[in-house]
Design an enzyme around this catalytic site. Structure first.
Site, PDB file in Angstrom:
ATOM      1  N   HIS A  18      -0.277  -2.126   7.188  1.00 52.29           N
ATOM      2  CA  HIS A  18       0.748  -1.331   6.505  1.00 52.29           C
ATOM      3  C   HIS A  18       0.258   0.096   6.267  1.00 52.29           C
ATOM      4  CE1 HIS A  18       3.746  -4.477   5.065  1.00 52.29           C
ATOM      5  NE2 HIS A  18       2.847  -5.155   5.756  1.00 52.29           N
ATOM      6  N   ASP A 116       6.607   0.220  -0.218  1.00 54.28           N
ATOM      7  CA  ASP A 116       7.217  -0.918   0.464  1.00 54.28           C
ATOM      8  C   ASP A 116       7.363  -2.126  -0.465  1.00 54.28           C
ATOM      9  OD1 ASP A 116       4.453  -1.299   0.530  1.00 54.28           O
ATOM     10  OD2 ASP A 116       4.313  -1.347   2.717  1.00 54.28           O
TER      11      ASP A 116
END
Length: 447
Positions: A18, A116
């Site tokens: 990520h 996120d």
């Protein structure tokens, strides 16, 4: 009238898969003069400095991940540090950085903050007069599928060929319902973040996922921003000599490269079936994979006699490798991938034939694999049991041979369809137009 540069803060989930895409997006934004501050765990920061191509505009801000009881080893900062079963505790630790993040945002005064999984960030940002964007590094197909199941009364899921097997449905439901830090369900964390954010964005493009964009915008009643594919910059380094030398010993396009990312774990039987399937193909192969569960090394999990039988034509490596450079090596002709979002982008940009083998415990890889195997027919998925999700050495061998046979109809079809997608992604100004438009949409949030 020229738009003023933005200052954007980012706080991605504490996983290299990520963080790296957030840094890659930061490089694209910095190219256009925008300033980026990325929150990264203190000891992890040095491992990512090489990805920062614009250090005068991109700043890595160290953040201390607090210790949570039960999270081992002590000092764990990312998913690569911990056993997968402890990842919810790592999310709890990330949630406990909220006060640090607030202090940093007050000090930095960014215009926008990207996140996120930290669903609490939009409300925090709003109190400070900062806009928030929930940015997903994956495409939209998984989100669209989930929304369609949660809202069965809403018609229009755009791709009926994307169907989960029974074992995948069970896993999908389990992941949605599991506690993912602080007693919050995984699905609620994503939903709450999306509802509270000023915008939702995805690393995707309309040319590949346009129907899913339209569907999600209709259901959510919220515009979806697209950053485009965010292609990593070409590496200036060279492939490690020992791998380059080994690969150079085989003819053009003959080697199978197989990799499963940093978080994929196989039980010993499936680990061995994978290796035996590659052996059965009769082709040279290079596998980058973690040791099977419960084993300290890949060698400890080898099938009996395997090492001797494949010596000279097969390598199984338990560490990190330069995947982009391996995929560009002229001897590599096939990529067996776990279908993670970043690996799939590298797969599509390569000229390798594609085979999709999704590990048993995943949240979105099966959707990505199904999209490119069934909808675009740009690769072949390894067949697995409908109920148990297990593959065999024969199914691995069959999938690889079907795409590597240049005369087979399947091989010809997936090669042609892969080439079409690759040409789209690499066409002139394709990515730069997306990034430019993405910047304009972010500027619109500030007006």
């Amino acid at each position: 009238m020229e738009e003023a540069p933005m200052h954007i803060s980012m706080y991605p989930w504490l996983a290299f898969g990520h963080i790296s895409p957030f840094v890659q997006l930061s490089n694209k934004l910095a190219q256009r003069g925008h300033r980026i501050s990325i929150f990264i765990p203190t000891r992890t920061l040095s491992k990512l400095q090489h990805l920062n191509l614009h250090p005068h505009l991109i700043t890595f801000i160290p953040i201390t991940v607090p210790h949570v009881e039960g999270l081992v080893p002590y000092g764990a900062e990312t998913t690569s540090d911990v056993d997968p079963s402890l990842i919810p505790l790592l999310m709890t630790a990330m949630d406990r950085t909220q006060n640090q993040v607030e202090d940093l945002l007050i000090q930095l005064k960014p215009n926008i903050v990207f996140f996120d999984f930290t669903h609490w960030l939009p409300d925090l940002a709003r109190r400070l007069g900062i806009k928030s964007v929930q940015y997903f590094i994956t495409g939209l197909v998984a989100s669209a599928y989930h929304i369609s199941r949660e809202n069965p009364s809403i018609d229009g899921f755009p791709d009926k060929s994307i169907r989960l097997h029974k074992h995948e449905e069970k896993n999908h439901e389990r992941i949605k319902e599991m506690e993912f830090g602080n007693g919050v369900r995984f699905v609620d964390r994503l939903e709450w973040g999306g509802r509270s954010a000023d915008a939702i964005a995805h690393r995707s493009c309309r040319e590949i996922e346009g129907p899913f964009v339209d569907y999600l915008e209709k259901v959510r009643g919220k515009r979806i921003l697209l950053s485009g594919p965010v292609i990593p910059e070409s590496q200036t380094s060279t492939l490690e000599p020992k791998w380059d030398h080994w690969l150079a010993g085989f003819k053009h396009g003959s080697v199978i490269y197989c990799a499963f990312g940093s978080e994929s774990d196989f039980e010993l039987p499936q680990f061995q079936e994978l290796l035996l399937g590659l052996e059965l193909s009769g082709m040279p192969f290079f596998v980058a994979v973690k040791p099977p569960k419960g084993y300290d090394s890949v060698e400890a999990g080898f099938p009996e006699g395997f090492e001797e039988r494949v010596r000279g034509r097969g390598i199984v490596h338990g560490g990190w490798v330069q995947q982009q450079l391996i995929l560009k090596h002229p001897s590599v002709g096939c990529f067996v991938t776990h279908s993670g979002a970043s690996s799939m982008l590298e797969a599509l940009l390569s000229q390798c034939q594609l085979v999709f083998l999704v590990p048993p415990v995943t949240s979105d890889q099966m959707f990505i694999a199904r999209l490119f195997a069934q909808s675009f027919r740009a690769g072949v998925e390894v067949k697995k049991g409908e109920e148990d999700g297990l593959f065999t050495k024969e199914s691995v061998c069959e999938a690889v041979k079907s795409v590597m046979d240049e005369e087979s109809e399947i091989g010809k079809e997936v090669r042609a369809n892969h080439a079409k997608l690759r040409n789209i992604l690499l066409s002139d100004n394709f990515e730069s137009n997306y990034i430019d438009n993405f910047c304009h949409q972010l500027q619109d949030l500030l007006r």
